[in-house]
Write a protein that holds these residues in place. Structure first.
Motif, mmCIF file in Angstrom:
data_model
loop_
_atom_site.group_PDB
_atom_site.id
_atom_site.type_symbol
_atom_site.label_atom_id
_atom_site.label_comp_id
_atom_site.label_asym_id
_atom_site.label_seq_id
_atom_site.Cartn_x
_atom_site.Cartn_y
_atom_site.Cartn_z
ATOM 1 N N ASP A 61 2.527 1.607 -3.423
ATOM 2 C CA ASP A 61 1.533 2.038 -4.399
ATOM 3 C C ASP A 61 1.271 3.539 -4.284
ATOM 4 O O ASP A 61 1.109 4.230 -5.288
ATOM 5 N N LYS A 62 1.288 4.041 -3.075
ATOM 6 C CA LYS A 62 1.010 5.464 -2.834
ATOM 7 C C LYS A 62 2.242 6.349 -3.035
ATOM 8 O O LYS A 62 2.161 7.410 -3.640
ATOM 9 N N ASN A 63 3.400 5.903 -2.541
ATOM 10 C CA ASN A 63 4.594 6.751 -2.493
ATOM 11 C C ASN A 63 5.765 6.277 -3.342
ATOM 12 O O ASN A 63 6.789 6.949 -3.405
ATOM 13 N N GLU A 74 0.832 -1.206 0.000
ATOM 14 C CA GLU A 74 0.000 0.000 0.000
ATOM 15 C C GLU A 74 0.864 1.252 0.000
ATOM 16 O O GLU A 74 0.578 2.217 -0.714
ATOM 17 N N SER A 75 1.930 1.238 0.784
ATOM 18 C CA SER A 75 2.839 2.381 0.834
ATOM 19 C C SER A 75 3.556 2.585 -0.501
ATOM 20 O O SER A 75 3.668 3.712 -0.991
#
Length: 82
Positions: free
Chosen positions: A35-37, A32-33
């Motif tokens: 994918d976001k950053n 998730e991290s």
């Protein structure tokens, strides 16, 4: 200073002992991290003459696989003793 390079994920070997330390909930959070950053810290690998061997970054590597990536930013480290 180390420079990262893209390495095909399919060419990275993970030992069975290291694979046993895998924690799937951590993989999900890291995915998730990423994918976001984006990937903030490249993994570390060494080359044994035939293939790349994971030194550090199992959860990041598995998160990238989960996201469908085919390459990973990696630092090539020399673990030989002089």
């Amino acid at each position: 200073m180390l420079k990262s390079q893209k390495i095909p994920i399919s060419q990275i070997h993970v030992s069975a002992a290291r694979r046993k330390t895998l924690h799937p909930p951590t993989v999900r959070l890291i995915a998730e991290s990423i994918d976001k950053n984006g990937l903030q810290t490249p993994i570390q690998v060494r080359h044994d003459g035939k293939r790349y061997v994971l030194v550090d970054g199992l959860h990041r590597l598995e998160a990238l696989k989960w996201l469908g990536e085919t390459t990973v930013d990696s630092y090539l480290v020399d673990t030989s003793r002089h």
